[in-house]
Enzyme design. Structure first.
Site, PDB file in Angstrom:
ATOM      1  CB  ILE A   1     -11.011 -16.974 -40.152  1.00  0.00           C
ATOM      2  CG1 ILE A   1      -9.822 -16.739 -39.340  1.00  0.00           C
ATOM      3  CG2 ILE A   1     -10.460 -18.100 -41.178  1.00  0.00           C
ATOM      4  CD1 ILE A   1      -9.216 -18.043 -38.257  1.00  0.00           C
ATOM      5  CG  ASP A   2     -15.244 -16.198 -45.854  1.00  0.00           C
ATOM      6  OD1 ASP A   2     -16.087 -16.728 -45.236  1.00  0.00           O
ATOM      7  OD2 ASP A   2     -14.986 -16.172 -47.165  1.00  0.00           O
TER       8      ASP A   2
ATOM      9  CG  ASP B   1     -20.107 -15.912 -45.426  1.00  0.00           C
ATOM     10  OD1 ASP B   1     -19.093 -16.111 -44.663  1.00  0.00           O
ATOM     11  OD2 ASP B   1     -21.143 -16.466 -45.133  1.00  0.00           O
TER      12      ASP B   1
ATOM     13  CD  GLU C   1     -18.653 -16.938 -39.246  1.00  0.00           C
ATOM     14  OE1 GLU C   1     -17.657 -16.388 -39.951  1.00  0.00           O
ATOM     15  OE2 GLU C   1     -19.209 -17.724 -39.395  1.00  0.00           O
TER      16      GLU C   1
ATOM     17  CB  THR D   1     -13.412 -21.486 -40.226  1.00  0.00           C
ATOM     18  OG1 THR D   1     -13.609 -20.005 -40.060  1.00  0.00           O
ATOM     19  CG2 THR D   1     -13.050 -22.121 -39.140  1.00  0.00           C
TER      20      THR D   1
ATOM     21  CG  ASP E   1     -15.661 -14.126 -41.817  1.00  0.00           C
ATOM     22  OD1 ASP E   1     -15.174 -14.663 -40.882  1.00  0.00           O
ATOM     23  OD2 ASP E   1     -16.601 -14.886 -42.561  1.00  0.00           O
TER      24      ASP E   1
END
Ligand code: IPD
Ligand code: CA
Length: 281
Positions: A97-98, A228, A79, A100, A95
């Site tokens: 941090i999915d 995602d 990302e 955030t 990702d």
């Protein structure tokens, strides 16, 4: 026996699965242990509320560093730093941090998501081979390799049996732009009276994984990015979910709908009727 291009030998699948889990757990430890009491926004992306924190960047840097050490010739799509093509046919879609915004506020629904895909790293064109979604705050870890089932902390998963929409708990999410949200508000307003309830967890990867372990009956969202979707779509599929788009398209940015086949058929029909894949108000 010859292998189709999307088929990998079992030992390679197992290696990809093990590395996906190691990566997600190592990045997860960094995200968990390095969270300050107050998290600051480092940058914004598509709109002022689409935020990046220093930890998104640090987590992706860790994922890239370990991948470079372990599999230097694979591609990476992340990302925060985009796409670096490889030469092996395997691309890691990550990702860091999915969820955030949850991380920013200390709401414990954020995850590191790691998938190994073959083919172009594009939803609908890729084959997701191995996946891990690691929920940073409570350590829950969903894993899957293609054809091998889906697991939460080692326990095999199956989606809920199909239920009428009126008895279904439906997860969804919202984009970051005003135009997209106006349209999403219109769709949710039409849907809310027809379902058991709506949940907005704030991490698409955790939505799809929660569906896999029976914590949601269905899920839909417009606007998902490849990172995602990649890992969690395999977890959901391996738990028995159909993961698709509208109007015969594959799941992707225009729309992703997931759940048991009969529920998805009903939800897809309704979302098509509502033009949920259109940002018109
Ligand atoms: C977001 C989350 C959210 C979804 C958004 C995504 P991020 O990812 O998955 O649940 O509704 O569409 O962009 O920005 O936290 O990585
Ligand atoms: Ca992210």
């Amino acid at each position: 026996m010859s292998l189709a291009p999307q088929d990998l030998p079992a030992d390679e699948l197992a290696r990809l699965g093990a590395l996906a889990e190691r990566l997600a757990r190592e990045a997860g430890a960094l995200v968990r242990d390095g969270r300050p009491r107050r998290v600051d926004v480092a940058a914004t992306k598509t709109s002022p509320i689409d935020v990046v924190t220093a930890m998104d960047l640090a987590s992706e840097a860790l994922l890239r560093r370990v991948l470079h050490e372990e599999r230097p010739d694979d591609g990476i799509l992340g990302e925060e730093e985009g796409h670096a093509a490889g030469t092996t046919g395997v691309t890691w879609v990550v990702d860091p941090i999915d969820g955030t915004v949850n991380y920013l506020y200390g709401i414990p629904a954020y995850a590191v998501s790691v998938a190994a895909v073959t083919g172009p790293p594009v939803p609908g064109e890729w084959t997701v081979q191995a996946a891990c979604v690691h929920a940073v705050a409570d350590g829950r870890t969903w894993t899957a390799v293609r054809g091998g089932g889906a697991f939460l902390d080692g326990e095999r998963l199956a989606v809920n049996p199909p239920a009428p929409l009126a008895a279904s708990l439906v997860g969804t999410g919202f984009g970051y732009t005003v135009e997209r949200r106006r349209a999403q508000g219109r769709v949710v307003a039409a849907l809310l009276p027809r379902v058991r309830d709506i949940r907005r967890i704030g991490s698409a990867a955790m939505d799809l994984c929660t569906l896999a372990n029976g914590g949601l009956d269905a899920y839909f969202e417009r606007g998902l990015a490849p990172w995602d979707l990649a890992a969690a779509s395999l977890v959901a599929q391996e738990a028995g979910a159909v993961v698709t788009g509208l109007r015969g398209a594959a799941a992707g940015t225009a729309m992703t709908v997931a759940g048991p086949a009969a529920t998805v058929a009903t939800l897809v029909a309704l979302l098509e009727e509502l033009d949920a894949d259109d940002d018109a108000p």
